[in-house]
Design an enzyme around this catalytic site. Sequence first.
Site, PDB file in Angstrom:
ATOM      1  N   GLY A 167       0.824  -1.192   0.000  1.00  0.00           N
ATOM      2  CA  GLY A 167       0.000   0.000   0.000  1.00  0.00           C
ATOM      3  C   GLY A 167       0.859   1.243   0.000  1.00  0.00           C
ATOM      4  O   GLY A 167       0.485   2.280   0.547  1.00  0.00           O
ATOM      5  N   GLU A 227       3.953  -6.296  -0.807  1.00  0.00           N
ATOM      6  CA  GLU A 227       3.022  -6.096  -1.924  1.00  0.00           C
ATOM      7  C   GLU A 227       3.037  -4.609  -2.297  1.00  0.00           C
ATOM      8  O   GLU A 227       2.227  -3.844  -1.802  1.00  0.00           O
ATOM      9  CB  GLU A 227       1.627  -6.572  -1.511  1.00  0.00           C
ATOM     10  CG  GLU A 227       1.627  -8.047  -1.131  1.00  0.00           C
ATOM     11  CD  GLU A 227       0.265  -8.569  -0.686  1.00  0.00           C
ATOM     12  OE1 GLU A 227      -0.712  -7.813  -0.729  1.00  0.00           O
ATOM     13  OE2 GLU A 227       0.211  -9.745  -0.295  1.00  0.00           O
ATOM     14  N   PRO A 228       3.996  -4.203  -3.151  1.00  0.00           N
ATOM     15  CA  PRO A 228       4.172  -2.765  -3.402  1.00  0.00           C
ATOM     16  C   PRO A 228       3.011  -2.106  -4.141  1.00  0.00           C
ATOM     17  O   PRO A 228       2.914  -0.889  -4.179  1.00  0.00           O
ATOM     18  CB  PRO A 228       5.437  -2.688  -4.252  1.00  0.00           C
ATOM     19  CG  PRO A 228       6.053  -4.042  -4.184  1.00  0.00           C
ATOM     20  CD  PRO A 228       4.956  -5.012  -3.892  1.00  0.00           C
ATOM     21  N   GLY A 229       2.145  -2.901  -4.761  1.00  0.00           N
ATOM     22  CA  GLY A 229       0.908  -2.371  -5.347  1.00  0.00           C
ATOM     23  C   GLY A 229       1.144  -1.257  -6.350  1.00  0.00           C
ATOM     24  O   GLY A 229       2.035  -1.312  -7.192  1.00  0.00           O
ATOM     25  N   ARG A 266     -11.295   7.691  -8.713  1.00  0.00           N
ATOM     26  CA  ARG A 266     -10.653   7.899  -7.415  1.00  0.00           C
ATOM     27  C   ARG A 266     -11.038   9.224  -6.742  1.00  0.00           C
ATOM     28  O   ARG A 266     -11.337   9.240  -5.546  1.00  0.00           O
ATOM     29  CB  ARG A 266      -9.129   7.803  -7.524  1.00  0.00           C
ATOM     30  CG  ARG A 266      -8.608   6.406  -7.836  1.00  0.00           C
ATOM     31  CD  ARG A 266      -7.091   6.345  -7.818  1.00  0.00           C
ATOM     32  NE  ARG A 266      -6.559   6.464  -6.489  1.00  0.00           N
ATOM     33  CZ  ARG A 266      -5.864   7.491  -6.043  1.00  0.00           C
ATOM     34  NH1 ARG A 266      -5.590   8.510  -6.843  1.00  0.00           N
ATOM     35  NH2 ARG A 266      -5.424   7.526  -4.811  1.00  0.00           N
ATOM     36  N   CYS A 298     -23.917  12.992 -14.711  1.00  0.00           N
ATOM     37  CA  CYS A 298     -25.011  13.661 -14.009  1.00  0.00           C
ATOM     38  C   CYS A 298     -24.985  13.509 -12.486  1.00  0.00           C
ATOM     39  O   CYS A 298     -26.000  13.217 -11.865  1.00  0.00           O
ATOM     40  CB  CYS A 298     -26.341  13.178 -14.560  1.00  0.00           C
ATOM     41  SG  CYS A 298     -26.544  11.399 -14.424  1.00  0.00           S
TER      42      CYS A 298
HETATM   43  C1  LIG Z   1      -3.746  -7.276   0.410  1.00  0.00           C
HETATM   44  C2  LIG Z   1      -3.451  -6.161  -0.542  1.00  0.00           C
HETATM   45  N1  LIG Z   1      -2.246  -6.116  -1.115  1.00  0.00           N
HETATM   46  C3  LIG Z   1      -1.926  -5.130  -1.994  1.00  0.00           C
HETATM   47  C4  LIG Z   1      -2.829  -4.146  -2.317  1.00  0.00           C
HETATM   48  C5  LIG Z   1      -2.417  -3.093  -3.321  1.00  0.00           C
HETATM   49  O1  LIG Z   1      -2.182  -1.887  -2.738  1.00  0.00           O
HETATM   50  P1  LIG Z   1      -2.218  -0.524  -3.584  1.00  0.00           P
HETATM   51  O2  LIG Z   1      -3.445   0.169  -3.166  1.00  0.00           O
HETATM   52  O3  LIG Z   1      -0.977   0.193  -3.242  1.00  0.00           O
HETATM   53  O4  LIG Z   1      -2.256  -0.840  -5.024  1.00  0.00           O
HETATM   54  C6  LIG Z   1      -4.096  -4.148  -1.736  1.00  0.00           C
HETATM   55  C7  LIG Z   1      -5.065  -3.074  -2.049  1.00  0.00           C
HETATM   56  O5  LIG Z   1      -6.049  -2.864  -1.417  1.00  0.00           O
HETATM   57  C8  LIG Z   1      -4.417  -5.189  -0.821  1.00  0.00           C
HETATM   58  O6  LIG Z   1      -5.629  -5.228  -0.213  1.00  0.00           O
END
Ligand SMILES: Cc1ncc(COP(=O)(O)O)c(C=O)c1O
Length: 384
Positions: A167, A227-229, A266, A298
Amino acid sequence: MEGDELGVAATMVDGDWQQQQRRRGGCIFNGNGKLLEELVLAAQEGVFVNVDSEFDLDNIVSAARIAGKKVNLLLRINPDVDPQVHPYVATGNKNSKFGIRNEKLQWFLHAVKAYPNELKLVGAHCHLGSTITKVDIFRDAAVLMVNYIDQIRAQGFKIDYLNIGGGLGIDYYHTGAVLPSPRDLIDTSCRVLLNLTKCQVTSILKPILYLEVRELVLSQDLNLIIEPGRSLIANTCCLVNRVTGVKTNGTKNFIVIDGSMAELIRPSLYDAYQHIELVSPSSPGAGISTFDVVGPVCESADFLGKDRELPTPVSGAGLVVHDAGAYCMSMASTYNLKMRPPEYWTNTLETTCPYSATLLRPMGLHPKPKWLLLVPSLHGCPTL
Ligand SMILES: Cc1ncc(COP(=O)(O)O)c(C=O)c1O
């Protein structure tokens, strides 16, 4: 984790993802609402599964029986840490719908023990939220999680993995802020009270030490999963819009564009800030004013930015919403019968989209390995 030994895998949140990822290496199946059929697929594929609740555990046991395979589990523990982000993207505090309550840990350990043919507990997981910008939040979570792992190991489980989630935020505000990278997350120091029977530190006179998360994890003989997401790709894309017109209601000024909450939700969903710039240099004499940048959909919730200082654009001007990677196209809808935007990929600033080279250069954007442009209207990219 040995020295610099790194691996890569995917976190999946449903069965379709699994189908897509199954041939691409290791995976973790995560989520608070996993379906039985998805869990059966996970069991067949041998991916790690995060346990999120009592009913989830029941379903995992059933899936293991149907697949005839033991499932490797990580317990998703809710550590009750405030990630200091918008409540809609906080996932690891006690009011969150995710994970097991930490006071139920013993219950889950007994439950897992009751199914030795179906379940193998191999790790613990937490995920605190999204857009986190302070690395010490992860550091505190790592220390908490190592303590939980101590408790789990004390019950005879062989735990090999600590998943501290992710996150990581990015510089959405374009202030030049230096935000933690995945590497910083691993390298950050934490104050830990070490379990001296397990650690590899020689001095028994220093039970409290400052260690990097990396050292902490190694001292506990754990593999670390992060989990760098979005931090991997969020700034590789932008949403390119065309200005339809400018209006005022007497107290507020609006730039109305062809893009909307349907393409990029977002800002409407959790008041997220996305940086906005005009593509073209403003015409001489264009006054700078404060605008809400809004779409044609709308709802008054349909905005891409509020209170932005921008030169007054002419109709047809290009307007870019930055950092549209990760959560733009993937959340786009056809609401109001809008079409999902076409995507243009480019390796350099010369792209398959005829206009994007001229579009990007004036904005001072640096070439990245790949840019993705999303263009909401049928007219294509705005020209200069
Ligand atoms: C368990 C888990 N890992 C990774 C992520 C990804 O995080 P990010 O919001 O940075 O993309 C999330 C997103 O909610 C998540 O719930």
